[in-house]
Design a protein around this motif. Structure first.
Motif, short mmCIF file in Angstrom:
data_model
loop_
_atom_site.label_atom_id
_atom_site.label_comp_id
_atom_site.label_asym_id
_atom_site.label_seq_id
_atom_site.Cartn_x
_atom_site.Cartn_y
_atom_site.Cartn_z
N TYR A 1 0.85 -1.19 0.00
CA TYR A 1 0.00 0.00 0.00
C TYR A 1 0.89 1.24 0.00
CZ TYR A 1 -3.92 -3.04 1.00
OH TYR A 1 -4.87 -4.02 0.93
N SER A 2 0.39 2.31 -0.61
CA SER A 2 1.15 3.56 -0.63
C SER A 2 1.13 4.20 0.76
CB SER A 2 0.56 4.53 -1.66
OG SER A 2 -0.68 5.03 -1.19
N LYS B 1 0.29 7.17 1.44
CA LYS B 1 -0.96 7.94 1.55
C LYS B 1 -2.12 7.05 1.98
CE LYS B 1 -3.88 10.96 -1.27
NZ LYS B 1 -4.09 11.51 -2.61
N ASP B 2 -2.26 5.87 1.35
CA ASP B 2 -3.33 4.93 1.71
C ASP B 2 -3.16 4.44 3.14
OD1 ASP B 2 -3.58 3.34 -1.58
OD2 ASP B 2 -4.43 5.21 -0.81
N LEU C 1 -9.00 -0.78 3.98
CA LEU C 1 -8.41 -0.59 2.66
C LEU C 1 -9.06 -1.48 1.61
CD1 LEU C 1 -4.68 -0.31 3.71
CD2 LEU C 1 -6.02 1.49 2.61
#
Length: 192
Positions: free
Chosen positions: A161-162, A164-165, A190
């Motif tokens: 996951y990034s 930001k996420d 998510l």
């Protein structure tokens, strides 16, 4: 002189990274706490910086958070503590842990950092008393909680996951969630 860099992350070679800022590549030394929270190569990164000019070198130090840079700047003001040692301190312990050690005058925690002896640790505690501990102890009121959230965020990023996420998922978690429970809840959030 250079207070912040925003660009594309090109290389990661601990503790140094290379950031491309519109065609200019900046080599930046970062503490491991910042290094572990960097995005993947080729992604955008933004770091607060401190520029050091010496007779034999010009070195740029980067930090993921403002408290890290504040702590670094306070550390290098101390006689006998240079930028490399300050980076080592911030790599060996979080800013919250450093603030707690200063507030409690606990040299044992600082001695655990590689390259820091008993005399240097005592000098750090003496010089930073009232300068760093009080400020950062208030802003980092829950160092244990921030460590839990940091662990959850690192786990999510390791799963692909990034940043930001992962940060968005952290905001949805209850404050009392532990690491394993927090990861499960974040993954559910998510997945939606």
């Amino acid at each position: 002189m250079i207070g912040k860099l925003t660009g594309t992350l090109l290389e990661k070679n601990p503790p140094q990274i290379l950031i491309d800022c519109q065609g200019v590549g900046y080599e930046v030394d970062v503490p491991m706490s910042t290094f572990y929270n960097l995005p993947a190569l080729g992604e955008k990164v933004s770091l607060l910086t401190h520029f050091v000019v010496r007779e034999d070198a010009q070195i740029l130090y980067g930090f993921g958070t403002a408290p890290e840079r504040v702590a670094f700047r306070q550390l290098i003001k101390i006689s006998g503590v240079g930028p490399r040692m300050a980076l080592s301190v911030l790599s060996g312990m979080s800013v919250g842990d450093l603030a707690q050690a200063i507030s409690a005058q606990d040299s044992g925690r600082i001695v655990k950092v590689p390259g820091i002896g008993k005399k240097t640790a005592e000098r750090l505690l003496l010089e930073l008393k009232g300068k760093l501990g009080a400020d950062l102890a208030l802003t980092g009121a829950g160092p244990a909680q921030s460590d839990v959230q940091s662990d959850i965020q690192q786990a999510l990023m390791a799963l692909g996951y990034s940043e930001k996420d992962a940060a968005a998922a952290l905001k949805l978690l209850p404050a009392e969630a532990g690491v394993s429970e927090g990861i499960k809840l974040a993954l559910k959030a998510l997945a939606k």
